[in-house]
Enzyme design. Structure first.
Site, PDB file in Angstrom:
ATOM      1  N   HIS A 355      -0.380  -8.878  -5.326  1.00  0.00           N
ATOM      2  CA  HIS A 355      -1.730  -8.626  -4.831  1.00  0.00           C
ATOM      3  C   HIS A 355      -2.761  -9.659  -5.235  1.00  0.00           C
ATOM      4  O   HIS A 355      -3.924  -9.548  -4.872  1.00  0.00           O
ATOM      5  CB  HIS A 355      -2.230  -7.259  -5.321  1.00  0.00           C
ATOM      6  CG  HIS A 355      -1.751  -6.135  -4.470  1.00  0.00           C
ATOM      7  ND1 HIS A 355      -2.464  -5.679  -3.393  1.00  0.00           N
ATOM      8  CD2 HIS A 355      -0.624  -5.405  -4.526  1.00  0.00           C
ATOM      9  CE1 HIS A 355      -1.791  -4.689  -2.829  1.00  0.00           C
ATOM     10  NE2 HIS A 355      -0.675  -4.498  -3.498  1.00  0.00           N
ATOM     11  N   LYS A 543     -18.142  -3.468  -1.696  1.00  0.00           N
ATOM     12  CA  LYS A 543     -16.840  -3.737  -2.310  1.00  0.00           C
ATOM     13  C   LYS A 543     -17.051  -3.787  -3.809  1.00  0.00           C
ATOM     14  O   LYS A 543     -18.186  -3.673  -4.277  1.00  0.00           O
ATOM     15  CB  LYS A 543     -16.281  -5.069  -1.806  1.00  0.00           C
ATOM     16  CG  LYS A 543     -17.326  -6.217  -1.867  1.00  0.00           C
ATOM     17  CD  LYS A 543     -16.758  -7.545  -1.411  1.00  0.00           C
ATOM     18  CE  LYS A 543     -16.626  -7.667   0.079  1.00  0.00           C
ATOM     19  NZ  LYS A 543     -15.252  -7.638   0.539  1.00  0.00           N
ATOM     20  N   ARG A 544     -15.974  -3.936  -4.584  1.00  0.00           N
ATOM     21  CA  ARG A 544     -16.152  -4.075  -6.024  1.00  0.00           C
ATOM     22  C   ARG A 544     -17.054  -5.258  -6.347  1.00  0.00           C
ATOM     23  O   ARG A 544     -17.081  -6.249  -5.619  1.00  0.00           O
ATOM     24  CB  ARG A 544     -14.794  -4.260  -6.711  1.00  0.00           C
ATOM     25  CG  ARG A 544     -14.009  -3.004  -6.866  1.00  0.00           C
ATOM     26  CD  ARG A 544     -14.750  -1.918  -7.624  1.00  0.00           C
ATOM     27  NE  ARG A 544     -14.961  -2.256  -9.026  1.00  0.00           N
ATOM     28  CZ  ARG A 544     -14.129  -1.938 -10.001  1.00  0.00           C
ATOM     29  NH1 ARG A 544     -13.039  -1.235  -9.745  1.00  0.00           N
ATOM     30  NH2 ARG A 544     -14.383  -2.283 -11.243  1.00  0.00           N
ATOM     31  N   LYS A 549     -16.028 -12.394  -5.475  1.00  0.00           N
ATOM     32  CA  LYS A 549     -16.461 -11.827  -4.195  1.00  0.00           C
ATOM     33  C   LYS A 549     -17.860 -12.324  -3.808  1.00  0.00           C
ATOM     34  O   LYS A 549     -18.316 -12.140  -2.691  1.00  0.00           O
ATOM     35  CB  LYS A 549     -16.420 -10.304  -4.243  1.00  0.00           C
ATOM     36  CG  LYS A 549     -14.993  -9.746  -4.316  1.00  0.00           C
ATOM     37  CD  LYS A 549     -14.999  -8.232  -4.430  1.00  0.00           C
ATOM     38  CE  LYS A 549     -13.615  -7.622  -4.577  1.00  0.00           C
ATOM     39  NZ  LYS A 549     -12.900  -7.455  -3.299  1.00  0.00           N
ATOM     40  N   THR A 651      -9.484  -5.394   2.647  1.00  0.00           N
ATOM     41  CA  THR A 651      -9.274  -4.370   3.673  1.00  0.00           C
ATOM     42  C   THR A 651     -10.624  -3.842   4.148  1.00  0.00           C
ATOM     43  O   THR A 651     -10.722  -3.296   5.245  1.00  0.00           O
ATOM     44  CB  THR A 651      -8.436  -3.192   3.136  1.00  0.00           C
ATOM     45  OG1 THR A 651      -8.963  -2.789   1.864  1.00  0.00           O
ATOM     46  CG2 THR A 651      -6.980  -3.580   2.999  1.00  0.00           C
ATOM     47  N   LYS A 655     -12.123  -2.492   7.966  1.00  0.00           N
ATOM     48  CA  LYS A 655     -12.867  -1.253   8.253  1.00  0.00           C
ATOM     49  C   LYS A 655     -14.152  -1.558   9.016  1.00  0.00           C
ATOM     50  O   LYS A 655     -14.499  -0.871   9.973  1.00  0.00           O
ATOM     51  CB  LYS A 655     -13.218  -0.521   6.951  1.00  0.00           C
ATOM     52  CG  LYS A 655     -12.021  -0.085   6.126  1.00  0.00           C
ATOM     53  CD  LYS A 655     -12.463   0.322   4.710  1.00  0.00           C
ATOM     54  CE  LYS A 655     -11.269   0.364   3.767  1.00  0.00           C
ATOM     55  NZ  LYS A 655     -11.689   0.410   2.348  1.00  0.00           N
TER      56      LYS A 655
HETATM   57  C1  LIG Z   1     -11.674  -0.470   1.390  1.00  0.00           C
HETATM   58  C2  LIG Z   1     -12.227  -0.190   0.071  1.00  0.00           C
HETATM   59  C3  LIG Z   1     -12.245  -1.176  -0.909  1.00  0.00           C
HETATM   60  C4  LIG Z   1     -11.732  -2.570  -0.674  1.00  0.00           C
HETATM   61  O1  LIG Z   1     -12.779  -3.373  -0.175  1.00  0.00           O
HETATM   62  P1  LIG Z   1     -12.650  -4.957  -0.112  1.00  0.00           P
HETATM   63  O2  LIG Z   1     -13.850  -5.369   0.670  1.00  0.00           O
HETATM   64  O3  LIG Z   1     -11.388  -5.247   0.639  1.00  0.00           O
HETATM   65  O4  LIG Z   1     -12.651  -5.458  -1.487  1.00  0.00           O
HETATM   66  C5  LIG Z   1     -12.791  -0.869  -2.147  1.00  0.00           C
HETATM   67  N1  LIG Z   1     -13.299   0.346  -2.402  1.00  0.00           N
HETATM   68  C6  LIG Z   1     -13.309   1.314  -1.470  1.00  0.00           C
HETATM   69  C7  LIG Z   1     -13.896   2.627  -1.812  1.00  0.00           C
HETATM   70  C8  LIG Z   1     -12.775   1.086  -0.211  1.00  0.00           C
HETATM   71  O5  LIG Z   1     -12.781   2.069   0.704  1.00  0.00           O
END
Ligand SMILES: *Cc1c(COP(=O)(O)O)cnc(C)c1O
Length: 803
Positions: A355, A543-544, A549, A651, A655
Site C-alpha cells: 500500500h 482526507k487524512r 497530501k 480512493t 468517490k
Molecule cells: C475514502 C476515505 C478515505 C481515503 O481518502 P483518500 O483521499 O484516498 O486519502 C479516508 N477516510 C475516509 C473516511 C474515507 O471515506
C-alpha cells in the site's frame, strides 16, 4: 423471504416490545434504531446460515481478507439497500409516523480504521458479497475506534471513540468458537523418531473470541462474514478464588494486560509505529484467524495438503504478514508436515497487497522484540530467511550483495514487506503508477528475480455506498436517462456519456448538484454558523492530514488569493468555498499545525468584510465515513494534490468523481487512471511528475530557500506564517516554517506552487462556462464505473485468488 410493508411493521413493533417493552409512541430514536436494526439482522440470518453451510460442505474455495482495519461506517441503510428493502421499509416506517432518515442518524460509525486502507477493506468485503464470491474479512474488534476529532480554538482535540458503549447490533458473539493465542515463553527442541520437534513452553495464553458481522450481498442471497477478534483472559488463568492474596493483584494485571491487546486502534496513517502492543495486536488476530481457517477447513475432511485448493489468504499491507510464519507453524508443529511441504502450501495460499512506498510507513520490527514475544514465529522467520538466502546465492552465483539487499532480517530488524513478498505467490500494487514504482524502485530486486509475482490491481470503491446510497437525486437522474442496470454492472454508467452535451440533462445535473450543496450548506450553518453562498464553487479537500497530501499547498493558494483580494477587492475571482476535512495523527505535530493554520486562515478570511464574501474557508471536524457521505455529493472540485509518487492510489478521488466533481490533481496514484478514463479535457492536472520527484530525491537539485527568495508570492505567504499577520504568536506555525525552509520542503509544496496557482485559474475559467463544466461533470460520472471495487475484486478473484 417476502418483505412486505405489513410484515416489517409487525416485526418492528414486536422487536420494540421484546427489546424494551415499549410501543412506537414511547420509544426514543435510539430504541427505534435498535429495534429496526435487530429485525433487519434477523432477516439476514437464514441466508447467512445457508451461505455458511454451502461454503463448508460444497467444494468452494474461500477467500480470507486479513486487514488490521475495517472502516465500515454505518451499516443499517447499506444493509437495507443490499437486501433490496430500503423503499418498502421507509414506507412501512412512515405509516407508523417514523422518518427512516432520522433513525439512520442514530447509528454510530464503526470507525475501525484510519482512512483509505481500512475503507478499502470495507468496500472489498461489500463487493465480494455482492459478486457472490466466498470472501470474508478477518480483523480486530477494537474497543475504541479511530478517535473523534473536536476543533477547539482552531486546534485538534482527540476524544476517545467509545463506539461499543451501547450494544453494537450487527455483531454476533461466538464464545463457542474462541481460540487460544500464545505469547512469550521459550522453545525446547527434541529429537522424536529422528525428527527435530520444537516445543513452545512457558508462554502466556490469551483467549481470542470471534464477533461475526454478516456482510450482505446486493441483490443476491449471499451473506458473508466479517470476523473480528476480541482479546479476553482465559477463565482458568483468571480464577480469583484459586489465587492467594499475593496472586490477586497479578490476576487483575493479567486480565488488563490481555484486554489491552484489542483496546485501541493505533491512530497513525501512512506511518509505522514501532510499538510492542501493536506487534501483539498483529499476531493476535493473525493467529486466531489462521487457526480458525484451519478448523473450518478440517470440516471438509480433506487432507491438509489440499489446503491451497480451498483457501486463499490475502494480506492487506504487511500488518497481517505474520500469517506466513503462523501458517508454517501450524503445518509443521501441529500437522506434522515437512518444511518443504509446508512452504509449498503456504506460498500457494498467501497473497499480498503493498500500500505504500513511503519509508516511514514500511513496517520493520526489532529482532529482539519479535524473538521475545513470539519465539516460535521468530525461529520460523529466521529459517525462511536462511533458506531464501541460500536459494539466492545458489541461483545468482554467490551474489552476496544481492543476497544482502534481499535479506528479510537485517541490522537487527525484520522487514515485513520482504517477508510478505517472499512468502506470497502474488504481490500487487494498488494503481498502475504505484505498481510500476514497486517494480522499478522499491522492490526492484524482487521484481528482477520473480517478475511473474508482480501484478497491478487498481483500488476501487463500492458504488452501492458511494453513489446509490448517498446521492439519491443523482441516482434518479441516471436511472431516468439510462435505466438502472448500472447498479449491477457499474461500467454501464458509460452510457451517460451520450448525454454529456445534452443541455436539458446538463441543467438537471446542475440542479442536483445545487440541491446537494444546499444540504451541505445547512449542515455547515447548523454546526458552525457560517453562511455559504450556494453559487460559489465547492472546492473540497477531505482526507487524512499528512504532509505528503499537501493540504498546505491548498492553504497557501488560499492565502495568496486572499492577499490578492486585499490588494484589490475588485479583481474578478469567481466566488469559492474551500472546504477541508481531515484528522491528524495525535503525535504528528506538523499535521496538527496545518490544521491550526487552516482554521486560523478560515477565521480571518470569513470575518473579513473587505473581500465581500468572495472566498470562504470551512474546516469540517471529525472526518469519517458518515461525514464523507455528506460531502461527496456536494463537491465540485476534488483536490487530489499529493506529491507525485506518494499516494499509492487514493480512493477519495474516485468517490468525488463518481458524484460529479472535477479532479484537480497531480499525476499520482489512481489520478493517472482517472485522467486516462475521462480524457485530458475533463480533469485539471498540474505539478511535478513522479519521475521528476524521484529524481530530485535521488540526485538533489531542489532548494526551497531559492524559491522563497525568488518568488514574491511565496515569500509573502510564508512570511505571514510568522509575522503576526494572523494575530497569532510568531511560534504558532514554526514547525511548518522549518519544514519548508530549513528542511528543504520534503514534499515540494513551494516547487509546485506556481503550477497549482495556474491550475486553479483554469478551474475558475472552466466553472464560468456552465455548459463546459456540466459536460465535464457528466463525463466524470459516466467514466467512474471502472473504479467500482467490483472491478478490483473481479481481478483479484481471477488473477490472484483463483476463485
Ligand atoms: C475514502 C476515505 C478515505 C481515503 O481518502 P483518500 O483521499 O484516498 O486519502 C479516508 N477516510 C475516509 C473516511 C474515507 O471515506
Amino acid at each position: 423471504m417476502n418483505f412486505d410493508k405489513e410484515k416489517i411493521k409487525k416485526d418492528f413493533k414486536n422487536s420494540l416490545i421484546s427489546l424494551y417493552a415499549e410501543d412506537v409512541k414511547e420509544a426514543t430514536r435510539n430504541h427505534k434504531y435498535y429495534a429496526l436494526s435487530e429485525v433487519i439482522k434477523q432477516y439476514t440470518f437464514e441466508n447467512w446460515m445457508k451461505t455458511n453451510k454451502h461454503y463448508i460442505y460444497d467444494d468452494v474455495k474461500q477467500v480470507y481478507y486479513f486487514s488490521v482495519e475495517f472502516l465500515l461506517g454505518r451499516l443499517l441503510e447499506s444493509n437495507l439497500i443490499n437486501l433490496g428493502i430500503r423503499d418498502v421499509c421507509k414506507e412501512a416506517l412512515l405509516e407508523m409516523g417514523i422518518d427512516l432518515d432520522e433513525l439512520l442518524q442514530a447509528e454510530k460509525d464503526a470507525g475501525l480504521g484510519n482512512g483509505g486502507l481500512g475503507r478499502l477493506a470495507a468496500c472489498f468485503i461489500d463487493s465480494m458479497a455482492s459478486l457472490s464470491i466466498p470472501g470474508h474479512g478477518n480483523g480486530i474488534r477494537y474497543k475504541y475506534g479511530f478517535f473523534n476529532q473536536k476543533i477547539v480554538n482552531g486546534y485538534q482535540v482527540e476524544v476517545p471513540d467509545d463506539w461499543l458503549k451501547d450494544d453494537y447490533v450487527w455483531e454476533v458473539r461466538r464464545s463457542d468458537q474462541a481460540l487460544k493465542v500464545r505469547f512469550g515463553g521459550y522453545l525446547r527442541m527434541e529429537q522424536v523418531n529422528g525428527k527435530l520437534k520444537v516445543y513452545h513452553e512457558g508462554y502466556e495464553t490469551v483467549l481470542a473470541v470471534p464477533f461475526d458481522i454478516p456482510i450482505i450481498g446486493y441483490g443476491c442471497d449471499t451473506v458473508n462474514t466479517l470476523r473480528l477478534w476480541n482479546a479476553e483472559p482465559i477463565e482458568r488463568e483468571f480464577d480469583l478464588s484459586s489465587f492467594s492474596s499475593g496472586d490477586y493483584i497479578k490476576a487483575i494485571e493479567y486480565k488488563y494486560s490481555v484486554e489491552a491487546i484489542t483496546q485501541v486502534l493505533y491512530p497513525d496513517d501512512s506511518n509505522y509505529n514501532n510499538k510492542f502492543l501493536r506487534l501483539k495486536q498483529e499476531y493476535f488476530f493473525v493467529s486466531a484467524g489462521v487457526q480458525s481457517i484451519i478448523r473450518t477447513f478440517k470440516k471438509k475432511k480433506r487432507p491438509i495438503q489440499d489446503l491451497y485448493k480451498y483457501v486463499a489468504i490475502h494480506i492487506n499491507d504487511t500488518h497481517p504478514s505474520l500469517v506466513i510464519p503462523e501458517l508454517m507453524r501450524i503445518l509443521i508443529d501441529e500437522e506434522d508436515l515437512s518444511w518443504e511441504e509446508s512452504w509449498n502450501i503456504t506460498t500457494k495460499v498467501v497473497s499480498y497487497t503493498n500500500h505504500t512506498i513511503m519509508q516511514e510507513a514500511l513496517e520493520i520490527w526489532p529482532v529482539d522484540m519479535v524473538r521475545s514475544l513470539l519465539p516460535r514465529i521468530y525461529s520460523i522467520i529466521e529459517e525462511i530467511n536462511r533458506r531464501f538466502i541460500i536459494e539466492i546465492l545458489d541461483k545468482y552465483h554467490g551474489d552476496t550483495a544481492l543476497a544482502d539487499r534481499l535479506s528479510i532480517i537485517k541490522d537487527g530488524s525484520v522487514k515485513m514487506a520482504f517477508l510478505s513478498v517472499v512468502g506470497s505467490h502474488s504481490v500487487n500494487g494498488v494503481s498502475k503508477l504505484h505498481t510500476d514504482i514497486l517494480k522499478n524502485q522499491v522492490l526492484s530486486d524482487f521484481y528482477a528475480i520473480t517478475p511473474d509475482k508482480f501484478k497491478n490491481v487498481t483500488n476501487g470503491i463500492t458504488h452501492r455506498r458511494w453513489l446509490l446510497k448517498i446521492n439519491p437525486d443523482l441516482v434518479n437522474l441516471i436511472d431516468d436517462a439510462i435505466g438502472s442496470s448500472w447498479v449491477k454492472e457499474p461500467e454501464k454508467l458509460i452510457e451517460l456519456k451520450k448525454y454529456s452535451k445534452d443541455l436539458g440533462f446538463q441543467d438537471e445535473i446542475e440542479n442536483v448538484k445545487f440541491k446537494n450543496k444546499q444540504k451541505l450548506i445547512n449542515y455547515i450553518k447548523e454546526r458552525y454558523s457560517i453562511d455559504i453562498n450556494p453559487d460559489s464553487i465547492f472546492d473540497v479537500q477531505a482526507k487524512r492530514l499528512h504532509a505528503y497530501k499537501r493540504q498546505l499547498l491548498n492553504v497557501f493558494h488560499i492565502m495568496f488569493l486572499y492577499n490578492r483580494l486585499l490588494e484589490n477587492p475588485n479583481i474578478d475571482v469567481y466566488p469559492r468555498t474551500f472546504i477541508f476535512s481531515a484528522k491528524a495523527a495525535p503525535g504528528y505535530h506538523l499535521a496538527k499545525q496545518i490544521i491550526k493554520l487552516i482554521n486560523t486562515v478560515s477565521y480571518k478570511i470569513n470575518n473579513d468584510k473587505i473581500i465581500k464574501d468572495k472566498i470562504k474557508v470551512v474546516f469540517l471536524e471529525n472526518y469519517g465515513v458518515s461525514l464523507a457521505e455528506k460531502i461527496m455529493p456536494a463537491a465540485e472540485v476534488s483536490e487530489q494534490i499529493s506529491t507525485a509518487s506518494k499516494e499509492a492510489s487514493g480512493t477519495g478521488n474516485m468517490k468525488f468523481m463518481m458524484n460529479g466533481a472535477i479532479t484537480l490533481g497531480t499525476l499520482d496514484g489512481a489520478n493517472v487512471e482517472i485522467k486516462e478514463a475521462v480524457g485530458d479535457d475533463n480533469i485539471v492536472i498540474f505539478g511535478l511528475k513522479s519521475e521528476e520527484v524521484l529524481n530530485f530525491y535521488k540526485n538533489g537539485g531542489y532548494n526551497s530557500m531559492d524559491l522563497y527568495n525568488s518568488d514574491e508570492r511565496i515569500k509573502k505567504v510564508v512570511d505571514e506564517l510568522t509575522n503576526g499577520f494572523f494575530n497569532v504568536s510568531g511560534n504558532e506555525f514554526m514547525e511548518i516554517y522549518y519544514h519548508l525552509l530549513k528542511y528543504n520542503d520534503e514534499f515540494f509544496v513551494l516547487k509546485d506552487f506556481d503550477s497549482y496557482v495556474k491550475a486553479q485559474e483554469i478551474i475558475d475559467k472552466l466553472y464560468r462556462d456552465r455548459k463546459r463544466w456540466n459536460e465535464m461533470s457528466i463525463i466524470n460520472i459516466a467514466c467512474s464505473g471502472r473504479f467500482s471495487s467490483d472491478n478490483s475484486i473481479k481481478k483479484y478473484a481471477d488473477e490472484i485468488w483463483n476463485v
